[in-house]
Design a protein around this motif. Structure first.
Motif, PDB file in Angstrom:
ATOM      1  N   ASN A  12       0.839  -1.192   0.000  1.00 23.47           N
ATOM      2  CA  ASN A  12       0.000   0.000   0.000  1.00 23.47           C
ATOM      3  C   ASN A  12       0.874   1.243   0.000  1.00 23.47           C
ATOM      4  N   TYR A  22      -7.641   8.326   1.651  1.00 25.54           N
ATOM      5  CA  TYR A  22      -7.008   7.181   2.296  1.00 25.54           C
ATOM      6  C   TYR A  22      -7.717   5.909   1.846  1.00 25.54           C
ATOM      7  N   GLN A  26      -5.688   2.352   5.469  1.00 26.48           N
ATOM      8  CA  GLN A  26      -5.031   3.544   5.992  1.00 26.48           C
ATOM      9  C   GLN A  26      -5.952   4.305   6.937  1.00 26.48           C
TER      10      GLN A  26
END
Length: 78
Positions: A12, A22, A26
């Protein structure tokens, strides 16, 4: 006979999109919750504490960074 197994890990480290979002993972890490908490809340209520994600063409969710950061600071998101 030896079998070759290829281990792949999900990375990621892709740069954030211009609108600063995000990923689910996240956003969950920032909020100190599990990613499935966000997914369940989205399915149940249509949002997580007032934050509505964007569904990308690749079926992944993009959570607005400014709203997630506001939640992390303890602010109320409309």
């Amino acid at each position: 006979m030896q079998t070759n197994t290829i281990q792949t890990t999900w990375r990621n480290d892709a740069p954030l999109t211009p609108e600063s979002t995000y990923s689910t993972e996240q956003a969950a890490a920032i909020l100190h919750i599990r990613p499935n908490t966000l997914r369940v809340a989205l399915c149940r209520d249509g949002a997580y504490m007032g934050v509505h994600p964007i569904k990308r063409a690749n079926r992944f969710l993009a959570w607005p960074a400014n709203e997630i950061d506001a939640l992390a600071r303890g602010e109320v998101v409309k």
